[in-house]
Design an enzyme around this catalytic site. Structure first.
Site, PDB file in Angstrom:
ATOM      1  CG  ASP A  74     -17.117  21.620  32.091  1.00  0.00           C
ATOM      2  OD1 ASP A  74     -17.007  21.956  30.916  1.00  0.00           O
ATOM      3  OD2 ASP A  74     -17.613  22.607  32.672  1.00  0.00           O
ATOM      4  CG  ASP A 163     -22.303  19.191  25.547  1.00  0.00           C
ATOM      5  OD1 ASP A 163     -23.420  20.153  25.521  1.00  0.00           O
ATOM      6  OD2 ASP A 163     -21.067  19.450  25.756  1.00  0.00           O
ATOM      7  CD  GLU A 165     -22.577  22.832  23.905  1.00  0.00           C
ATOM      8  OE1 GLU A 165     -22.115  23.996  23.787  1.00  0.00           O
ATOM      9  OE2 GLU A 165     -22.039  22.170  24.430  1.00  0.00           O
TER      10      GLU A 165
END
Length: 275
Positions: A74, A163, A165
């Site tokens: 990634d 994503d 987090e």
């Protein structure tokens, strides 16, 4: 991540084994700070997949080679123009490129990364770095889809990734309660599916998920990309009995962030088509 030798950021993270001093190459716009001091907040747009994993969860080895898993990477703007032929030659067969963050940032290298990986033969996809404290989940899903996060049934395009987090710009949970965070995530996922016909993948770490969603178990039907820098994936967030992808290191060759798809390369292609 590009090398900036003139600026080092020292981050002190406490774990069960005691104090672990991490010396990281600083991002543009940051400055060196003394041990024990709070590092300066990075500029908006600079967040990338897994940037909080080392500081919060540490690192505990690397996985052994497994024929039933397929290597991936990634990338974000930190990598700039990526050497995709080199990665292909090393065995990397799939890739995700950051497309967007919040509703205020688009990766300027997204085209080279997204199309370049495709051009060498990889199956590719895009990810969105969530900032639940700035706008709604639906607004961020729309921003993502409209700027590189859409899905197509061509057999070479993976579904988009949320994503979610640690917040690099402030409070770990973006100032939200567990129930509010779950609602925000659902808002994003529902809009993404409405726009593309596919479920987005959730990228997260188990420790963050426990802290910020109360270990919510209601998204188990959503594909999971787990972040853990160790020899095994360890405990998964509540509800999931397996994972689709695993980010296992931030210090791999050519590109730091390396991942494994939980299956063969044919499985990667099947996942891309939605079958």
């Amino acid at each position: 991540m590009p090398v900036h030798r003139s600026r080092l950021v020292r981050i002190r993270a406490l774990g069960t084994a005691g104090a672990v001093l991490l010396t990281l190459l600083a991002l543009p716009g940051t400055s060196a700070v003394a041990d024990g001091a709070s590092p300066s907040v990075p500029p908006r747009g600079s967040a990338h997949m897994g940037m909080g994993v080392l500081a919060h969860d540490g690192q505990a080895g690397l996985p052994t080679s497994r024929a039933t898993q397929t290597e991936g990477v990634d990338v974000s703007s930190h990598q700039g123009n990526v050497a995709w032929p080199t990665l292909w030659s090393s065995g990397v067969r799939w890739a995700y490129a950051k497309a967007t963050e919040g509703t205020y940032y688009t990766n300027p290298y997204h085209a080279q990364q997204y199309n370049g990986s495709y051009d060498v033969g990889m199956v590719r996809g895009a990810y969105h770095f969530a900032t639940p404290d700035t706008t709604t989940g639906a607004a961020q899903a729309d921003y993502f889809v409209d700027r590189g996060g859409a899905w197509s049934a061509d057999g070479r395009t993976l579904p988009g990734v949320l994503d979610i987090e640690w917040n690099p710009y402030g409070d770990d949970c973006y100032g939200k309660s567990a129930s509010s965070m779950v609602s925000w995530i659902r808002d994003f996922l529902d809009r993404y599916r409405a726009r593309t016909g596919r479920d987005a993948v959730i990228y997260t770490a188990t420790s963050w998920w426990k802290q910020c969603t109360g270990n919510y178990a209601g998204f188990a039907s959503t594909p999971l990309w787990i972040a853990r820098y160790a020899s095994t994936v360890g405990e998964l967030p509540a509800g999931w009995s397996t994972y689709t992808m695993w980010q296992y290191t931030s210090t791999g060759p050519t590109v730091g962030d390396h991942d494994r798809f939980n299956g063969t390369v044919d499985g990667v292609r099947s996942f891309a088509t939605g079958s």
